[in-house]
Design a protein around this motif. Structure first.
Motif, PDB file in Angstrom:
ATOM      1  N   PRO A   6      32.780  51.825  30.223  1.00 45.36           N
ATOM      2  CA  PRO A   6      31.789  52.891  30.399  1.00 45.36           C
ATOM      3  C   PRO A   6      31.966  54.033  29.396  1.00 45.36           C
ATOM      4  O   PRO A   6      33.069  54.562  29.238  1.00 45.36           O
ATOM      5  CB  PRO A   6      32.034  53.376  31.829  1.00 45.36           C
ATOM      6  N   LEU A   7      30.878  54.385  28.748  1.00 50.64           N
ATOM      7  CA  LEU A   7      30.828  55.568  27.889  1.00 50.64           C
ATOM      8  C   LEU A   7      30.142  56.673  28.678  1.00 50.64           C
ATOM      9  O   LEU A   7      28.978  56.540  29.063  1.00 50.64           O
ATOM     10  CB  LEU A   7      30.061  55.268  26.607  1.00 50.64           C
ATOM     11  N   LEU A   8      30.871  57.735  28.940  1.00 52.62           N
ATOM     12  CA  LEU A   8      30.347  58.886  29.669  1.00 52.62           C
ATOM     13  C   LEU A   8      30.096  60.012  28.681  1.00 52.62           C
ATOM     14  O   LEU A   8      30.988  60.370  27.901  1.00 52.62           O
ATOM     15  CB  LEU A   8      31.327  59.318  30.750  1.00 52.62           C
ATOM     16  N   ILE A   9      28.904  60.575  28.711  1.00 53.10           N
ATOM     17  CA  ILE A   9      28.583  61.731  27.885  1.00 53.10           C
ATOM     18  C   ILE A   9      28.614  62.974  28.771  1.00 53.10           C
ATOM     19  O   ILE A   9      28.001  62.999  29.843  1.00 53.10           O
ATOM     20  CB  ILE A   9      27.207  61.602  27.223  1.00 53.10           C
ATOM     21  N   GLY A  10      29.329  63.996  28.331  1.00 59.57           N
ATOM     22  CA  GLY A  10      29.406  65.245  29.061  1.00 59.57           C
ATOM     23  C   GLY A  10      28.562  66.314  28.401  1.00 59.57           C
ATOM     24  O   GLY A  10      28.626  66.507  27.180  1.00 59.57           O
TER      25      GLY A  10
ATOM     26  N   ASP B 114      26.608  55.184  29.636  1.00 59.99           N
ATOM     27  CA  ASP B 114      26.668  54.460  30.904  1.00 59.99           C
ATOM     28  C   ASP B 114      26.846  55.434  32.065  1.00 59.99           C
ATOM     29  O   ASP B 114      26.499  55.117  33.207  1.00 59.99           O
ATOM     30  CB  ASP B 114      27.843  53.474  30.893  1.00 59.99           C
ATOM     31  N   GLU B 115      27.392  56.609  31.771  1.00 57.78           N
ATOM     32  CA  GLU B 115      27.577  57.657  32.770  1.00 57.78           C
ATOM     33  C   GLU B 115      27.315  59.004  32.113  1.00 57.78           C
ATOM     34  O   GLU B 115      27.392  59.144  30.887  1.00 57.78           O
ATOM     35  CB  GLU B 115      28.996  57.610  33.366  1.00 57.78           C
ATOM     36  N   TRP B 116      27.029  59.989  32.945  1.00 52.69           N
ATOM     37  CA  TRP B 116      26.757  61.344  32.461  1.00 52.69           C
ATOM     38  C   TRP B 116      27.449  62.325  33.390  1.00 52.69           C
ATOM     39  O   TRP B 116      27.478  62.144  34.605  1.00 52.69           O
ATOM     40  CB  TRP B 116      25.251  61.601  32.454  1.00 52.69           C
ATOM     41  N   ASN B 117      28.023  63.382  32.802  1.00 58.42           N
ATOM     42  CA  ASN B 117      28.670  64.415  33.602  1.00 58.42           C
ATOM     43  C   ASN B 117      28.158  65.786  33.213  1.00 58.42           C
ATOM     44  O   ASN B 117      27.883  66.071  32.034  1.00 58.42           O
ATOM     45  CB  ASN B 117      30.190  64.402  33.414  1.00 58.42           C
TER      46      ASN B 117
ATOM     47  N   CYS C  54      15.056  59.120  29.235  1.00 55.85           N
ATOM     48  CA  CYS C  54      15.182  57.670  29.391  1.00 55.85           C
ATOM     49  C   CYS C  54      13.819  56.998  29.229  1.00 55.85           C
ATOM     50  O   CYS C  54      13.695  55.959  28.560  1.00 55.85           O
ATOM     51  CB  CYS C  54      15.774  57.337  30.758  1.00 55.85           C
ATOM     52  N   ALA C  55      12.805  57.582  29.833  1.00 56.73           N
ATOM     53  CA  ALA C  55      11.463  57.019  29.710  1.00 56.73           C
ATOM     54  C   ALA C  55      11.007  57.016  28.253  1.00 56.73           C
ATOM     55  O   ALA C  55      10.382  56.051  27.781  1.00 56.73           O
ATOM     56  CB  ALA C  55      10.488  57.813  30.575  1.00 56.73           C
ATOM     57  N   ALA C  56      11.348  58.075  27.526  1.00 54.01           N
ATOM     58  CA  ALA C  56      10.919  58.182  26.135  1.00 54.01           C
ATOM     59  C   ALA C  56      11.580  57.144  25.244  1.00 54.01           C
ATOM     60  O   ALA C  56      10.986  56.698  24.251  1.00 54.01           O
ATOM     61  CB  ALA C  56      11.212  59.590  25.608  1.00 54.01           C
ATOM     62  N   VAL C  57      12.831  56.751  25.579  1.00 53.88           N
ATOM     63  CA  VAL C  57      13.532  55.757  24.753  1.00 53.88           C
ATOM     64  C   VAL C  57      13.454  54.362  25.357  1.00 53.88           C
ATOM     65  O   VAL C  57      14.061  53.419  24.844  1.00 53.88           O
ATOM     66  CB  VAL C  57      15.005  56.170  24.527  1.00 53.88           C
ATOM     67  N   GLY C  58      12.701  54.219  26.468  1.00 55.63           N
ATOM     68  CA  GLY C  58      12.507  52.916  27.074  1.00 55.63           C
ATOM     69  C   GLY C  58      13.694  52.384  27.832  1.00 55.63           C
ATOM     70  O   GLY C  58      13.953  51.180  27.835  1.00 55.63           O
ATOM     71  N   ARG C  59      14.402  53.277  28.507  1.00 58.64           N
ATOM     72  CA  ARG C  59      15.586  52.864  29.250  1.00 58.64           C
ATOM     73  C   ARG C  59      15.420  53.178  30.729  1.00 58.64           C
ATOM     74  O   ARG C  59      14.849  54.205  31.108  1.00 58.64           O
ATOM     75  CB  ARG C  59      16.818  53.589  28.708  1.00 58.64           C
TER      76      ARG C  59
ATOM     77  N   GLU D  34      20.374  52.946  35.092  1.00 62.84           N
ATOM     78  CA  GLU D  34      21.514  52.389  34.369  1.00 62.84           C
ATOM     79  C   GLU D  34      22.603  53.428  34.116  1.00 62.84           C
ATOM     80  O   GLU D  34      23.715  53.070  33.727  1.00 62.84           O
ATOM     81  CB  GLU D  34      21.055  51.811  33.025  1.00 62.84           C
ATOM     82  N   ILE D  35      22.292  54.708  34.305  1.00 59.04           N
ATOM     83  CA  ILE D  35      23.233  55.784  33.987  1.00 59.04           C
ATOM     84  C   ILE D  35      23.756  56.401  35.277  1.00 59.04           C
ATOM     85  O   ILE D  35      23.000  57.010  36.042  1.00 59.04           O
ATOM     86  CB  ILE D  35      22.563  56.857  33.107  1.00 59.04           C
ATOM     87  N   GLN D  36      25.054  56.255  35.524  1.00 57.03           N
ATOM     88  CA  GLN D  36      25.689  56.906  36.655  1.00 57.03           C
ATOM     89  C   GLN D  36      25.770  58.412  36.399  1.00 57.03           C
ATOM     90  O   GLN D  36      25.974  58.849  35.261  1.00 57.03           O
ATOM     91  CB  GLN D  36      27.097  56.347  36.862  1.00 57.03           C
ATOM     92  N   ARG D  37      25.626  59.218  37.460  1.00 59.15           N
ATOM     93  CA  ARG D  37      25.640  60.677  37.307  1.00 59.15           C
ATOM     94  C   ARG D  37      26.854  61.257  38.045  1.00 59.15           C
ATOM     95  O   ARG D  37      27.096  60.917  39.204  1.00 59.15           O
ATOM     96  CB  ARG D  37      24.341  61.287  37.853  1.00 59.15           C
ATOM     97  N   THR D  38      27.593  62.113  37.370  1.00 57.54           N
ATOM     98  CA  THR D  38      28.777  62.729  37.963  1.00 57.54           C
ATOM     99  C   THR D  38      28.703  64.241  37.799  1.00 57.54           C
ATOM    100  O   THR D  38      28.265  64.737  36.760  1.00 57.54           O
ATOM    101  CB  THR D  38      30.076  62.189  37.328  1.00 57.54           C
TER     102      THR D  38
END
Length: 305
Positions: free
Chosen positions: A166-170, A186-189, A208-213, A217-221
């Protein structure tokens, strides 16, 4: 709802291991480590290196996920960072989360001679770093010719145990950071209460809608500072002692104050906001024995474990 434990980096390592071992034994889901080389303010504090510390925790503490909250992208070349995280994923049997952010703490860069670009420059580097890491984890051979990073017939072996690791972006920057999150994470904080997470989460969904995703799929923390007491008055007293006598903070705030009954409602609000994990810094849980008491109160009477 998952609960993550975030020990203060300036604690002695023996105490960090004791706290993390206790967290694992009492039902916590993750252990997170801050990636800084020194304190941000004028008060000096010891700051051990994050990935070395995380490796020691991962090797000694079973079951829980281990990750950085979050790694400053400017501190290490993304290919080297990808190799570090993949190696630790093997050491831990597939429990690593690679938390990554653009980097913000200027004094670290100044003291260590690390380039500190402006915000657009750091975010552009973060975008390229995500591409580098994702390619190295998924492709046998990677080539990349970016403005800031280049790969030439680059390999990464062994690949991570997890597929994907998982790649988490903060971060919560609404125009760029959340767009990068939508493209690669894969995750967001983010720091904040349920209202903040819902508001930022809606913007992430739009990206996500703008990039077609698919946003699912993205877990939120959510990262919080917790002030917990067995009663409402005890919790408020802990907040008052920390804040210099102020009343409990209004929403939105990363400071969460309450008794177990109040916190159960607050956690339900996070769930309604789409949050998958609450990450609790132990900076506000008191001294040694008080930390264990607060951890157990949260797990036993709020999480029900």
């Amino acid at each position: 709802m998952r609960f993550g434990f975030w020990p203060c980096p300036w604690l002695p390592f023996t105490e960090v291991i004791e706290l993390c071992t206790h967290a694992e034994a009492t039902g916590w889901d993750g252990v997170w480590v801050a990636d800084h080389f020194m304190a941000a303010g004028s008060t000096p504090r010891p700051f051990p290196e994050a990935w070395t510390t995380l490796s020691a925790i991962g090797a000694r503490v079973p079951r829980v996920r281990v990750g950085t909250m979050v790694t400053g992208n400017t501190y290490r070349h993304p290919a080297v960072l990808a190799k570090m995280a993949a190696t630790l994923d093997h050491i831990t049997g597939g429990r690593v989360v690679l938390g990554l952010g653009s980097g913000w703490q200027q004094n670290e860069h100044r003291q260590y001679g690390i380039e500190f670009s402006d915000v657009p420059g750091r975010l552009a580097r973060l975008d390229e770093a995500c591409q580098v890491i994702k390619s190295l984890y998924t492709q046998p051979v990677s080539n990349f010719d970016g403005r800031y990073y280049q790969l030439t017939d680059a390999t990464l072996d062994p690949k991570p145990v997890q597929k994907p690791l998982p790649l988490l972006i903060g971060g919560g920057g609404e125009k760029v950071t959340l767009k990068i999150t939508a493209k690669y994470a894969d995750e967001w904080n983010h720091w904040g209460d349920a209202a903040t997470m819902a508001q930022k989460g809606a913007i992430l969904d739009a990206h996500c809608a703008a990039v077609g995703r698919d946003p699912a799929e993205i877990q939120r923390t959510a990262a919080i500072l917790l002030f917990i007491g067995r009663t409402k008055s005890e919790a408020h007293a802990r907040w008052a002692a920390y804040s210099g006598g102020n009343k409990p903070p209004p929403s939105p705030s990363r400071n969460i104050v309450g008794s177990p009954a109040e916190l159960r409602d607050i956690v339900a609000g996070f769930e309604e906001a789409g949050v998958d994990e609450i990450i609790v810094s132990d900076a506000t849980l008191g001294e040694h024995a008080e930390k264990f008491e607060a951890m157990d109160l949260l797990m036993g009477e709020v999480a029900g474990r």
